[in-house]
Design an enzyme around this catalytic site. Structure first.
Site, mmCIF file in Angstrom:
data_model
loop_
_atom_site.group_PDB
_atom_site.id
_atom_site.type_symbol
_atom_site.label_atom_id
_atom_site.label_comp_id
_atom_site.label_asym_id
_atom_site.label_seq_id
_atom_site.Cartn_x
_atom_site.Cartn_y
_atom_site.Cartn_z
ATOM 1 N N ASP A 19 0.885 -1.310 -0.185
ATOM 2 C CA ASP A 19 -0.074 -0.146 -0.084
ATOM 3 C C ASP A 19 0.847 1.309 -0.062
ATOM 4 O OD1 ASP A 19 -2.623 1.257 -0.064
ATOM 5 O OD2 ASP A 19 -2.792 1.213 2.391
ATOM 6 N N ASN A 67 -10.927 -2.619 -5.269
ATOM 7 C CA ASN A 67 -10.025 -1.558 -5.733
ATOM 8 C C ASN A 67 -10.802 -1.321 -7.342
ATOM 9 O OD1 ASN A 67 -7.027 -2.744 -4.705
ATOM 10 N ND2 ASN A 67 -8.240 -1.101 -4.162
HETATM 11 C C1 IPE Z 1 -5.224 -2.845 0.252
HETATM 12 O O1 IPE Z 1 -4.998 -1.477 -0.122
HETATM 13 C C2 IPE Z 1 -5.120 -3.414 -1.151
HETATM 14 C C3 IPE Z 1 -4.080 -3.460 -1.736
HETATM 15 C C4 IPE Z 1 -2.782 -3.190 -1.509
HETATM 16 C C5 IPE Z 1 -4.026 -4.301 -3.090
HETATM 17 P P1 IPE Z 1 -6.232 -0.381 -0.313
HETATM 18 O O2 IPE Z 1 -5.450 0.991 -0.431
HETATM 19 O O3 IPE Z 1 -7.153 -0.851 -1.220
HETATM 20 O O4 IPE Z 1 -6.819 -0.335 1.244
HETATM 21 P P2 IPE Z 1 -7.648 0.716 1.952
HETATM 22 O O5 IPE Z 1 -8.888 1.112 1.083
HETATM 23 O O6 IPE Z 1 -6.686 1.644 2.433
HETATM 24 O O7 IPE Z 1 -8.083 -0.076 2.996
HETATM 25 C C1 IPE Z 2 -1.332 0.147 -3.289
HETATM 26 O O1 IPE Z 2 -1.542 1.703 -3.190
HETATM 27 C C2 IPE Z 2 -1.886 -0.139 -4.683
HETATM 28 C C3 IPE Z 2 -3.184 -0.567 -4.703
HETATM 29 C C4 IPE Z 2 -4.205 -0.764 -4.125
HETATM 30 C C5 IPE Z 2 -3.412 -1.286 -6.009
HETATM 31 P P1 IPE Z 2 -2.522 2.588 -3.303
HETATM 32 O O2 IPE Z 2 -3.109 3.023 -4.676
HETATM 33 O O3 IPE Z 2 -3.697 2.297 -2.172
HETATM 34 O O4 IPE Z 2 -1.759 4.060 -2.906
HETATM 35 P P2 IPE Z 2 -2.444 5.066 -1.488
HETATM 36 O O5 IPE Z 2 -2.940 4.105 -0.258
HETATM 37 O O6 IPE Z 2 -3.637 5.423 -2.288
HETATM 38 O O7 IPE Z 2 -1.450 5.941 -1.046
HETATM 39 MG MG MG Z 3 -4.210 2.441 -0.367
#
Ligand code: IPE
Ligand code: IPE
Ligand code: MG
Length: 239
Positions: A19, A67
């Site tokens: 993340d 997502n």
């Molecule tokens: C979790 O991250 C999913 C992945 C890393 C693939 P998210 O960014 O989707 O999670 P939340 O929304 O902060 O819980």
């Molecule tokens: C994790 O990074 C990747 C996926 C969930 C695909 P994020 O896209 O959630 O990054 P933040 O949490 O918004 O910084």
């Molecule tokens: Mg995230």
């Protein structure tokens, strides 16, 4: 550096919630998709390092069932990156003998991406090194629902009596069937939540959260997680 962790207990199964790509980009005034691009590069690099540490199974959370809620431009950029990185993976992990398996509902992806997913698994299927599970369109609740549906069908077909259903029946229909539960779950980006990752399997996992954003999570950061893991006292409900 492997030296930092030599002599320590290496978890058999590590899960990583990758993340923080979006915030990494935002800090640099770049579009979120650029964060994902660097995140994908990091995924390939760190996976190769982890395969050398003695970890047997690595499960990386790349895209959750939730997502899809993101803006269409971001989802499209992610799908493009998955395709490009899968093409590179076909050769990338060969030297490290890494076996690649995808967990999650792949049927939601484009035919081209599904083909690449199948091909990546096929070329790596006889490898003997670390098993890399890439969780894509993965959600633990969906995974449990699928298991329940399969068991319900077995009950309807008189293959099993409801009284005889065991935990083993539930587990054997999860994507992780046959694998050890994760010993350690690492989350980058500073949050303390699982976000629908390995809910059933993580009953006794050690949880490690770091503020480091995923594109910056390097070998040293992984070593730090292993060092902390070695200080944990795992009791599994005992004394
Ligand atoms: C979790 O991250 C999913 C992945 C890393 C693939 P998210 O960014 O989707 O999670 P939340 O929304 O902060 O819980
Ligand atoms: C994790 O990074 C990747 C996926 C969930 C695909 P994020 O896209 O959630 O990054 P933040 O949490 O918004 O910084
Ligand atoms: Mg995230």
């Amino acid at each position: 550096m492997i030296d930092n962790i030599s002599g320590l207990i290496i978890p058999e199964h590590v899960g990583i919630i990758m993340d923080g790509n979006g915030r990494w980009a935002k800090k640099r005034a770049l579009p979120r998709s650029v964060g994902h691009k660097f995140g994908a590069q990091n995924f390939r690099k760190i996976t190769r390092y982890i395969s050398k540490t003695g970890v047997k199974v690595l499960t990386l959370y790349a895209f959750s069932t939730e997502n899809w809620k993101r803006p269409i431009e971001e989802v499209t950029a992610l799908m493009g990156l998955f395709k490009q990185n899968l093409i590179d993976l076909l050769t990338d992990f060969r030297d490290d003998d890494i076996k690649v398996v995808f967990i999650g509902d792949r049927s939601a992806f484009s035919p081209k991406l599904i083909e690449l997913i199948n091909e990546s698994e096929e070329v790596a299927k006889n490898r003997k090194g670390m098993l890399l599970n890439i969780a894509m369109n993965y959600g633990s609740r969906d995974e449990i629902l699928r298991s329940v549906k399969t068991i319900a069908a077995d009950v309807r077909n008189n293959k099993i009596d409801p009284e005889d259903i065991t935990l083993n029946d539930i587990e054997s229909h999860l994507y992780t069937a046959g694998l050890p539960d994760p010993d350690l779950i690492i989350r980058t980006g500073g949050e303390f939540r699982l976000s629908n990752f390995l809910l059933y399997q993580s009953a006794y996992s050690e949880f490690y959260s770091t503020e480091t954003l995923w594109p910056d999570f390097n070998e040293k950061e992984f070593d730090k997680a292993i060092i902390e893991y070695n200080q944990r006292n795992r009791r599994f409900g005992g004394v």
